[in-house]
Scaffold this active site. Structure first.
Site, PDB file in Angstrom:
ATOM      1  N   GLU A  14      13.506   7.026  -2.964  1.00 37.53           N
ATOM      2  CA  GLU A  14      13.692   5.819  -3.054  1.00 37.53           C
ATOM      3  C   GLU A  14      14.973   5.019  -3.678  1.00 37.53           C
ATOM      4  OE1 GLU A  14      10.213   4.099  -2.065  1.00 37.53           O
ATOM      5  OE2 GLU A  14      10.935   2.303  -2.541  1.00 37.53           O
ATOM      6  N   ASP A  53       4.604   5.019  -6.850  1.00 37.67           N
ATOM      7  CA  ASP A  53       3.828   5.136  -5.982  1.00 37.67           C
ATOM      8  C   ASP A  53       4.134   6.698  -5.493  1.00 37.67           C
ATOM      9  OD1 ASP A  53       4.007   2.114  -6.640  1.00 37.67           O
ATOM     10  OD2 ASP A  53       5.757   2.231  -5.100  1.00 37.67           O
ATOM     11  N   LEU A  96       1.209  -1.051  -0.050  1.00 31.90           N
ATOM     12  CA  LEU A  96      -0.045   0.281   0.413  1.00 31.90           C
ATOM     13  C   LEU A  96       0.752   0.851   0.098  1.00 31.90           C
ATOM     14  CD1 LEU A  96      -2.899  -0.882   2.837  1.00 31.90           C
ATOM     15  CD2 LEU A  96      -2.952  -1.073   0.206  1.00 31.90           C
ATOM     16  N   SER A  97       1.951   0.727   0.031  1.00 35.93           N
ATOM     17  CA  SER A  97       2.765   2.021  -0.681  1.00 35.93           C
ATOM     18  C   SER A  97       3.287   2.753   0.553  1.00 35.93           C
ATOM     19  CB  SER A  97       2.351   2.761  -1.670  1.00 35.93           C
ATOM     20  OG  SER A  97       3.308   3.069  -2.696  1.00 35.93           O
ATOM     21  N   SER A  98       3.337   2.000   2.118  1.00 34.03           N
ATOM     22  CA  SER A  98       3.557   3.595   2.704  1.00 34.03           C
ATOM     23  C   SER A  98       5.016   3.626   3.118  1.00 34.03           C
ATOM     24  CB  SER A  98       4.330   2.104   4.429  1.00 34.03           C
ATOM     25  OG  SER A  98       4.487   1.143   3.929  1.00 34.03           O
ATOM     26  N   SER A  99       6.193   3.085   1.804  1.00 37.00           N
ATOM     27  CA  SER A  99       7.367   3.842   1.892  1.00 37.00           C
ATOM     28  C   SER A  99       7.224   5.216   1.160  1.00 37.00           C
ATOM     29  CB  SER A  99       8.906   2.767   2.302  1.00 37.00           C
ATOM     30  OG  SER A  99       8.195   2.438   0.694  1.00 37.00           O
TER      31      SER A  99
HETATM   32  C1  GLA Z   1       6.060  -1.332  -6.367  1.00 39.03           C
HETATM   33  C2  GLA Z   1       7.266  -0.358  -7.199  1.00 39.03           C
HETATM   34  C3  GLA Z   1       6.460   0.742  -7.938  1.00 39.03           C
HETATM   35  C4  GLA Z   1       5.712  -0.671  -8.759  1.00 39.03           C
HETATM   36  C5  GLA Z   1       4.907  -1.728  -8.156  1.00 39.03           C
HETATM   37  C6  GLA Z   1       4.713  -2.860  -9.289  1.00 39.03           C
HETATM   38  O1  GLA Z   1       5.343  -0.796  -5.310  1.00 39.03           O
HETATM   39  O2  GLA Z   1       7.388   0.812  -5.597  1.00 39.03           O
HETATM   40  O3  GLA Z   1       7.169   1.722  -8.904  1.00 39.03           O
HETATM   41  O4  GLA Z   1       6.912  -0.639  -9.538  1.00 39.03           O
HETATM   42  O5  GLA Z   1       6.211  -2.361  -7.378  1.00 39.03           O
HETATM   43  O6  GLA Z   1       3.601  -2.296 -10.317  1.00 39.03           O
END
Ligand code: GLA
Length: 392
Positions: free
Chosen positions: A164, A176, A129-132
């Site tokens: 990142e 993200d 869920l993109s916590s980073s």
């Molecule tokens: C992670 C990466 C993104 C993307 C997705 C897959 O979230 O950080 O850049 O590549 O995986 O779609």
């Protein structure tokens, strides 16, 4: 102003005393990518939404050049350092994302004073869920406001992304950070990672809920496996470029060329490219379906995307597959797929609001029956991007 948000209250609880007058609070959301899996670093289109959960930071200025970083997720592990100590790959600990964002802001926008930075997130961590990216983005957003720089969302995306790739060392694409900075409420973003064009399609919360379900599996070796997928795509591109000199990324490989040239690719490169070729086509027709309000076709594309990630890109797990199958068996669920890079984490499903009660009962029950583990359903509507929050 009264504190109304529980995430802000939790962040405030890290402070030993009430915030000083100069302290400021900022928030950035997490995201779920509904289509365009692993297409960002292959130059394709991604179709994400921001979630209403994310990361809150309280920035308190100091009179020296020290940074004191604390997180509710890592109690008892504060990190203290001098601003001059910020160096790429300095740490692999929790603060790397935050440090990376500060490092990039300083590199591009110049010097700033020391800070105490207190962090709290209500996003499940390392679950796709993109916590980073949420923490990188909130820091870049906060510093832009603090330093009063004349910036743009595109520049903030670049800085958060560089945090990142350069400081932390994950070779991710820009999905993200883009999903977070460009988010709009009740909208799906269609972002072309080559042309950098953007379009918003309505995703109305009266018609559809984004249901996120955790597979409760640790994402072991996710960073190295992710970097390996990126390396495989680079290698496949190199081979295909000897036949198709005009292409600059795998997104440029259309089905007819792939079918002619697939024999030149050894496995697993052939499967990886097959996923990219199919996913590029799916994002095109699924975005078109949504332009016509056709949620059923869009959901169908999500399921096909999931099968492709499972069978061709090899980034799913048995627990994730089980959740997807349980989800799409519920009447009123348009589609489901793993969200994020994979190797564990969460699924995201599109569900009709009147089907949510059944979905929230049936999917965790099926998961419990098969794995013996409890999980729960989190319901979201597409949220907006980063914001400053008023402190009490
Ligand atoms: C992670 C990466 C993104 C993307 C997705 C897959 O979230 O950080 O850049 O590549 O995986 O779609």
């Amino acid at each position: 102003m009264a504190v109304t948000h529980s995430l802000l209250e939790r962040t405030l609880s890290l402070l030993e005393q009430p915030p000083v007058a100069e302290a400021r609070a900022f928030f950035a959301p997490g995201r779920a990518n509904l289509l365009g899996a692993h297409l960002d670093y292959n130059g394709g289109c991604v179709l994400p939404v921001a979630l209403s959960k994310g990361t809150c930071v309280i920035m308190t200025p100091r009179s020296d050049r020290r940074l004191r970083l604390r997180s509710t997720q890592f109690p008892g592990q504060p990190v203290e350092l001098e601003i001059d100590e910020l160096t790429p790959r300095r740490t692999t600990g929790w603060s790397a994302y935050l440090e990376g964002a500060l490092y990039e802001c300083r590199r591009v926008w110049g010097e700033f004073q020391g800070f105490n930075i207190d962090v709290c997130s209500d996003l499940p961590m390392a679950k796709g869920l993109s916590s980073s990216a949420s923490i990188e983005s909130v820091i870049v957003f906060a510093m832009a406001h603090w330093m009063d720089v004349n910036t743009t969302p595109d520049e903030m995306i670049r800085l958060a992304h560089a945090a990142e790739t350069e400081y932390v060392g994950v070779r991710c694409g820009i999905l993200d950070q883009t999903a977070i900075f460009l988010a709009k409420p009740d909208s799906l973003l269609v972002f072309d990672c080559t042309e950098l064009t953007r379009e918003y399609l309505p995703l109305n919360s009266e018609e559809v809920v984004i249901a996120v379900v955790d597979s409760c599996t640790a994402r072991e070796l996710a960073t190295s496996a992710f970097n390996q997928r990126v390396a495989e795509c680079t290698q496949a591109l190199g081979i295909l470029q000897t036949h198709l000199p005009g292409i600059t990324c795998l997104r440029d490989v259309r089905r007819a060329s792939f079918e002619t040239l697939q024999g030149s690719l050894p496995e697993p490169l052939r499967s990886r490219v097959a996923h990219v070729v199919g996913e590029v086509e799916r994002t095109e027709w699924a975005a078109d379906a949504l332009r016509h309000g056709d949620l059923a076709s869009f959901g169908n594309a999500m399921v096909q995307a999931h099968h492709s990630m499972r069978d061709l890109y090899h980034v799913s797990t048995p627990e994730i597959d089980l959740l997807v199958e349980a989800a799409i068996a519920v009447p009123g669920c348009y589609g489901a797929r793993l969200t994020g890079a994979g190797f564990g984490g969460c699924i995201a499903a599109l569900v009709r609001p009147d089907a949510m009660a059944e979905f929230s009962k049936v999917v965790p029950a099926a998961f419990l029956l098969d794995t013996g583990r409890q999980t729960e359903v989190m319901a979201f509507r597409p949220a907006g991007g980063p914001a400053e929050w008023q402190l009490p």
